[in-house]
Design a protein around this motif. Structure first.
Motif, mmCIF file in Angstrom:
data_model
loop_
_atom_site.group_PDB
_atom_site.id
_atom_site.type_symbol
_atom_site.label_atom_id
_atom_site.label_comp_id
_atom_site.label_asym_id
_atom_site.label_seq_id
_atom_site.Cartn_x
_atom_site.Cartn_y
_atom_site.Cartn_z
ATOM 1 N N GLN A 1 -29.875 16.469 -30.694
ATOM 2 C CA GLN A 1 -30.804 16.139 -29.611
ATOM 3 C C GLN A 1 -32.120 15.622 -30.187
ATOM 4 O OE1 GLN A 1 -30.984 19.338 -26.841
ATOM 5 N NE2 GLN A 1 -31.944 18.125 -25.231
ATOM 6 N N HIS B 1 -39.655 19.203 -27.037
ATOM 7 C CA HIS B 1 -39.448 18.547 -25.749
ATOM 8 C C HIS B 1 -38.435 17.405 -25.880
ATOM 9 C CE1 HIS B 1 -43.015 20.674 -24.217
ATOM 10 N NE2 HIS B 1 -43.516 20.444 -25.418
ATOM 11 N N LYS C 1 -30.980 28.305 -26.295
ATOM 12 C CA LYS C 1 -29.933 27.918 -25.351
ATOM 13 C C LYS C 1 -30.066 26.478 -24.850
ATOM 14 C CE LYS C 1 -28.394 32.200 -25.313
ATOM 15 N NZ LYS C 1 -27.140 32.561 -26.010
ATOM 16 N N HIS C 2 -31.299 25.935 -24.850
ATOM 17 C CA HIS C 2 -31.525 24.665 -24.156
ATOM 18 C C HIS C 2 -31.556 23.456 -25.081
ATOM 19 C CE1 HIS C 2 -35.487 25.862 -25.576
ATOM 20 N NE2 HIS C 2 -35.934 24.642 -25.347
ATOM 21 N N LEU C 3 -31.402 23.666 -26.378
ATOM 22 C CA LEU C 3 -31.390 22.549 -27.318
ATOM 23 C C LEU C 3 -30.144 22.633 -28.189
ATOM 24 C CD1 LEU C 3 -35.152 22.645 -28.426
ATOM 25 C CD2 LEU C 3 -34.094 20.946 -26.921
ATOM 26 N N SER D 1 -38.613 26.956 -30.314
ATOM 27 C CA SER D 1 -37.879 26.066 -29.410
ATOM 28 C C SER D 1 -38.660 25.720 -28.154
ATOM 29 C CB SER D 1 -36.546 26.710 -29.022
ATOM 30 O OG SER D 1 -36.760 27.885 -28.245
ATOM 31 N N HIS D 2 -39.562 26.620 -27.689
ATOM 32 C CA HIS D 2 -40.229 26.377 -26.411
ATOM 33 C C HIS D 2 -41.304 25.303 -26.493
ATOM 34 C CE1 HIS D 2 -42.660 29.579 -28.320
ATOM 35 N NE2 HIS D 2 -43.679 29.020 -27.714
ATOM 36 N N ASP E 1 -35.108 32.064 -31.999
ATOM 37 C CA ASP E 1 -35.846 31.158 -31.119
ATOM 38 C C ASP E 1 -36.445 29.973 -31.865
ATOM 39 O OD1 ASP E 1 -36.693 30.372 -28.526
ATOM 40 O OD2 ASP E 1 -38.716 31.071 -28.958
#
Length: 375
Positions: free
Chosen positions: A90, A145, A84-86, A141-142, A33
């Protein structure tokens, strides 16, 4: 088998007051993570400066070598398992506070009050967690942004101090048409002015002891009215101190043409005298938002607040603000916000950057407001 060779990167490491050393450090792969970010821009702030000049910030003293910096943005280099989201490449803003996500405060959306929260660049927790004055860092990761396409790394780094004001404005329930007064026009005070203006405040006024900063605030459209308080000797008694605060505010309000006071007062200095003046400056039924961190214990004119129902509210960091901050920063609604960045230096010049910030002026006499550090 030959041992695995890890790459190195550079970090500006604080060992004690005014003792910053540029070091080569190993770059470890991100864990579960976590995301590895190449830091592209870090803004220096007041808490960083306290650590640099004094080796401590309030009650929190540096116990071991610490990398400062927490206003930052960069590029994802690699992601650890579970992310999963980055994706690599990016662009992201780095939220420095990491919450537990399990306690009552976190579940109710007030994770800034999480008792297990740790903050990159703060000496509050031991061992310390390094901040962003380094080429690369691994971070959960959370609290990363994604940046809007039209938001530069420098402007994105302002999302952290802007978040402080977004959180404070939510607590104050800032509304269109209200009159707003700001004490202190350092970078936080300037952002308070800019945010109030973007919300449609009927009037945004600012008070400081530094005429050059007030000129900056007015000439760039952050405040429509400004007042420079004269430098005076410290009052000898509490009664004299409160009398001065009341009389100073009367002069300020008369000069601004608002004798009844202001709906919301953002106190961004932390100075005892300014906190006292803020209470007198609020309209009956108004609010004082304590944003600045300074004096630990102050004498307040509580009867002046209680009898007029002036609410005095504290504000600590922020929660759930980064998406709003980045949206505002990329929208153009915070006109001239990029002018907050007055100086740009490289990582190896970090000590010089802090010395400039401490002086408030550069070698040519130009005002220092916000310094950005690049790799």
């Amino acid at each position: 088998m030959s041992p695995v060779a890890f790459p190195t990167h550079r970090a500006a490491v604080l060992y004690g007051p005014k003792d910053i050393r540029i070091e080569d450090r190993l770059v470890w792969p991100p864990q579960y993570d976590q995301v590895q970010v190449a830091v592209k821009s870090t803004g220096l702030c007041g808490s960083d400066l306290h650590y640099y000049t004094d080796g401590r910030n309030g009650d929190f003293a540096v116990q071991s070598p610490l990398v400062l910096g927490h206003e930052a943005a960069g590029v994802v280099v690699s992601v650890g398992p579970g992310v999963k989201h980055l994706v690599p490449g990016q662009r992201v803003a780095i939220e420095a506070g990491v919450m537990c996500r399990q306690c009552d405060y976190c579940r109710s959306g007030r994770y800034n009050l999480c008792k297990s929260l740790w903050f990159a660049s703060s000496a509050k927790t031991i061992p310390h967690h390094d901040g962003t004055l380094q080429d690369r860092m691994n971070h959960p990761s959370h609290v990363l942004h994604p940046l809007p396409d039209n938001c530069s790394f420098e402007v994105a780094a302002l999302a952290e101090p802007l978040s402080v004001l977004i959180h404070a404005s939510r607590r104050a329930n800032l509304q269109r048409g209200q009159r707003v007064l700001v004490f202190g026009v350092g970078s936080i005070g300037i952002l308070a002015c800019a945010l109030a203006k973007s919300y449609g405040a009927a009037q945004v006024a600012a008070v400081d002891i530094n005429q050059q900063r007030l000129n900056f605030a007015k000439s760039n459209g952050f405040a429509s009215r400004t007042y420079c308080l004269p430098a005076v000797d410290r009052a000898k008694t509490t009664d004299e101190q409160l009398r001065r605060a009341r009389e100073n505010v009367q002069r300020v309000l008369a000069d601004f043409g608002t004798p009844d006071g202001y709906d919301i007062v953002f106190e961004c200095t932390g100075a005892e005298s300014c906190i006292q003046m803020s209470i007198y400056a609020a309209v009956t039924g108004g609010k004082v938002m304590l944003v600045g961190m300074g004096s630990r214990n102050v004498m307040l004119p509580l009867s002046a607040a209680a009898l007029r129902e002036v609410d005095i509210q504290g504000s600590f960091r922020y929660a759930n603000t980064y998406p709003t901050a980045l949206s505002l920063l990329s929208s153009g609604k915070l006109q001239n916000v990029e002018k907050l960045v007055t100086h740009r230096l490289r990582l190896h010049e970090t000590a010089r950057a802090f010395d400039l910030l401490a002086r408030g002026r550069d070698e040519q006499g130009n005002m220092v407001m916000k310094i950005m550090i690049a790799p």
